[in-house]
Design an enzyme around this catalytic site. Structure first.
Site, PDB file in Angstrom:
ATOM      1  N   ASP A   1      -7.471  -8.155   3.861  1.00 22.08           N
ATOM      2  CA  ASP A   1      -6.636  -9.008   3.003  1.00 22.08           C
ATOM      3  C   ASP A   1      -6.129 -10.255   3.720  1.00 22.08           C
ATOM      4  OD1 ASP A   1      -6.823  -7.494   0.683  1.00 22.08           O
ATOM      5  OD2 ASP A   1      -5.150  -6.197   1.250  1.00 22.08           O
TER       6      ASP A   1
ATOM      7  N   SER B   1       0.827  -1.206   0.000  1.00 20.85           N
ATOM      8  CA  SER B   1       0.000   0.000   0.000  1.00 20.85           C
ATOM      9  C   SER B   1       0.864   1.260   0.000  1.00 20.85           C
ATOM     10  CB  SER B   1      -0.913   0.008   1.228  1.00 20.85           C
ATOM     11  OG  SER B   1      -1.813  -1.068   1.202  1.00 20.85           O
TER      12      SER B   1
ATOM     13  N   SER C   1     -13.690   0.956   2.215  1.00 23.55           N
ATOM     14  CA  SER C   1     -12.720   0.721   1.142  1.00 23.55           C
ATOM     15  C   SER C   1     -11.674   1.814   1.151  1.00 23.55           C
ATOM     16  CB  SER C   1     -13.413   0.685  -0.230  1.00 23.55           C
ATOM     17  OG  SER C   1     -12.442   0.637  -1.265  1.00 23.55           O
TER      18      SER C   1
ATOM     19  N   ARG D   1     -12.847 -14.270  -2.630  1.00 26.23           N
ATOM     20  CA  ARG D   1     -11.959 -14.952  -1.690  1.00 26.23           C
ATOM     21  C   ARG D   1     -12.700 -15.871  -0.728  1.00 26.23           C
ATOM     22  NH1 ARG D   1      -7.470 -10.088  -0.767  1.00 26.23           N
ATOM     23  NH2 ARG D   1      -6.187 -10.704  -2.560  1.00 26.23           N
TER      24      ARG D   1
ATOM     25  N   ARG E   1     -12.857  -7.237 -12.303  1.00 17.98           N
ATOM     26  CA  ARG E   1     -13.210  -6.542 -11.058  1.00 17.98           C
ATOM     27  C   ARG E   1     -13.948  -5.238 -11.333  1.00 17.98           C
ATOM     28  NH1 ARG E   1      -7.850  -6.536  -7.455  1.00 17.98           N
ATOM     29  NH2 ARG E   1      -9.320  -5.753  -5.901  1.00 17.98           N
TER      30      ARG E   1
ATOM     31  N   LYS F   1     -12.572  -8.976  -4.347  1.00 16.78           N
ATOM     32  CA  LYS F   1     -11.117  -8.785  -4.381  1.00 16.78           C
ATOM     33  C   LYS F   1     -10.568  -9.406  -5.658  1.00 16.78           C
ATOM     34  CE  LYS F   1      -9.905  -6.555  -0.588  1.00 16.78           C
ATOM     35  NZ  LYS F   1      -8.984  -5.386  -0.642  1.00 16.78           N
TER      36      LYS F   1
END
Length: 450
Positions: free
Chosen positions: A327, A29, A174, A358, A129, A354
């Protein structure tokens, strides 16, 4: 086939104790944001410890395409000569962001308030996505976008020549959406306000302040209110990127479930908006300790020591913790399979959009290896079998998702039989040294096509 060339099937075999130090890569990030904010500054930004995975390298290449000078000086060392806020040039070609959902959304936000046009694409996973969560608020600034059905890549964004500031309530937790709006707000006049009902990782706010932007953060009855004053002159910085807690999750979790293990992971960023996994593991009874706690570059940092923890118990993970560990739920589910009782994870619908779905990917793969999993739209429950009791022996589909592939490699280290994934190639997007690092600790990972 993966988006990274031919599929690379991989198998993880049960192994002896994991021992030693795990020097994981720089934070993904912060690496993305360092390149972008360096490109928006006037002058030279120096970066040490940049993650050199495929995702971040795609962002570096995108910044070059928009006119910044981006130079690789040595391992983890980079130099960025920026073009200033609003200084992006129109790229001559399509911007290929590979697998980088963070990269493409942040870059779209950054260019949406400049009077240029750019087209974005990515690998098969990224093209599946949804981008509407970013392009919708960009339209409020005056930008326009045209993509495939469902707001998917490839997508062309026409930046706003005369952007206006916005006040935007983020509809879901988000950090990508919040950050895209803030980066767009940099080149809008006046004040752009972002309101998030649940706090998400705050690297963008911290780094914008570090680069000299006027930004305030206030907790109110509405939620977390972030106010950014537009059109600043950002000042170049010297950045030391802390090591990625999301990458650290894999050697840490593997050590907790492999008998006799004792692993130290140095220099991990412990930003409170990112450390939810470690809090959860300790709640489960993990032998996980912080050593040498300190602050570097405005971010809390420590060395993490993880030891085999055979008596961990399943818990109900507090839903409000989801944003700080979104994550890490895949690898948490691997630990949960080796704990006693049920681990309940709620408020996690973000996992379904994602790099892959997931929840479905982990549930299917765990079931194939003898673990009971229940799941719904925004929840899932893993019934633990206790230390050493996961049968293994199955093959999981990674769905072009690096975290899914690494999670099942960790499962295989502590299962009764080896665990395989159909494609480990995507691991290189975020953790290019995963295989040698884990092998150095004692893991037995084999590429089936080697």
């Amino acid at each position: 086939m993966s988006g990274h060339g031919p599929a690379i099937p991989m198998t993880s075999r049960p192994c002896g104790p994991l021992k030693g130090e795990a020097h994981v890569p720089g934070d993904k990030s912060i690496s993305h944001r360092s390149l972008i904010l360096g490109a928006l500054s006037v002058g030279e930004t120096r970066i040490e410890g940049l993650l050199e995975g495929e995702d971040v390298l795609a962002t570096a290449e995108a910044m070059r395409a928009f006119g910044a000078e981006v130079e690789h000086l040595g391992p983890g060392e980079w130099r960025v000569n920026g073009v200033g806020v609003g200084g992006f040039a129109e790229p001559e070609d399509v911007i290929d962001c590979g697998n980088a959902g963070t990269g493409v959304r942040l870059i779209m936000g950054t260019m949406a308030t400049t009077g240029i046009t750019a087209t974005f694409t990515g690998d098969a996973s990224l093209r599946s996505r949804p981008m509407g969560r970013v392009t919708d608020p960009m339209e409020l600034f005056g930008a326009q976008s045209v993509g495939r059905e469902g707001g998917r890549l490839p997508m062309t964004v026409v930046g706003a020549a005369d952007p206006v500031p916005v006040r935007y309530v983020v509809p879901m937790p988000s950090a990508q959406v919040k950050s895209a709006v803030l980066l767009a707000g940099l080149n809008a006049p006046g004040q752009t306000v972002v309101i998030e009902k649940e706090a998400t990782r705050d690297h963008t706010e911290r780094m914008l302040a570090g680069f000299g932007a006027e930004i305030t953060v206030e907790d109110t009855d509405e939620g977390r209110v972030i106010t950014l004053t537009g059109q600043p002159e950002l000042k170049p910085q010297d950045i030391v990127v802390p090591r990625d807690p999301s990458s650290a999750a894999f050697p840490v979790c593997a050590a907790l479930i492999v008998p006799g293990s004792d692993v130290l992971v140095p220099n991990i960023g412990l930003n409170p908006t990112r450390a939810g996994l470690f809090d959860t593991l300790r709640d489960m009874g993990a032998d996980l300790t912080y050593e040498n706690m300190r602050e570097e570059g405005g971010e809390p940092v420590a060395d993490l020591r993880a030891k085999y923890s055979p008596n961990m118990q399943g818990i109900e993970v507090p839903p409000e913790r989801a944003a700080s560990m979104i994550d890490e739920y895949p690898v948490l589910s691997v630990v949960a399979a080796n704990a006693q009782g049920q681990t309940v994870m709620r408020g996690v619908k973000e996992l379904r959009v994602k790099e892959s779905d997931r929840i479905e990917a982990m549930a299917s793969g765990l079931r194939a290896n003898g673990v009971t999993v229940e799941d719904g739209d925004d929840w899932w429950i893993v019934t633990g079998l206790g230390a050493g009791n996961v049968p293994g022996g199955g093959t999981a589909a990674s769905h072009l998702d690096h975290r899914i592939a690494m999670s099942f490699m960790c499962l295989g280290m502590a299962s009764q039989k080896p665990v395989s994934v159909d494609d480990g190639g995507p691991i290189a997007t975020s953790f290019p040294i995963f295989e040698p690092l884990m092998a150095g600790l004692g893991a037995q990972l084999v590429r089936s096509n080697a």
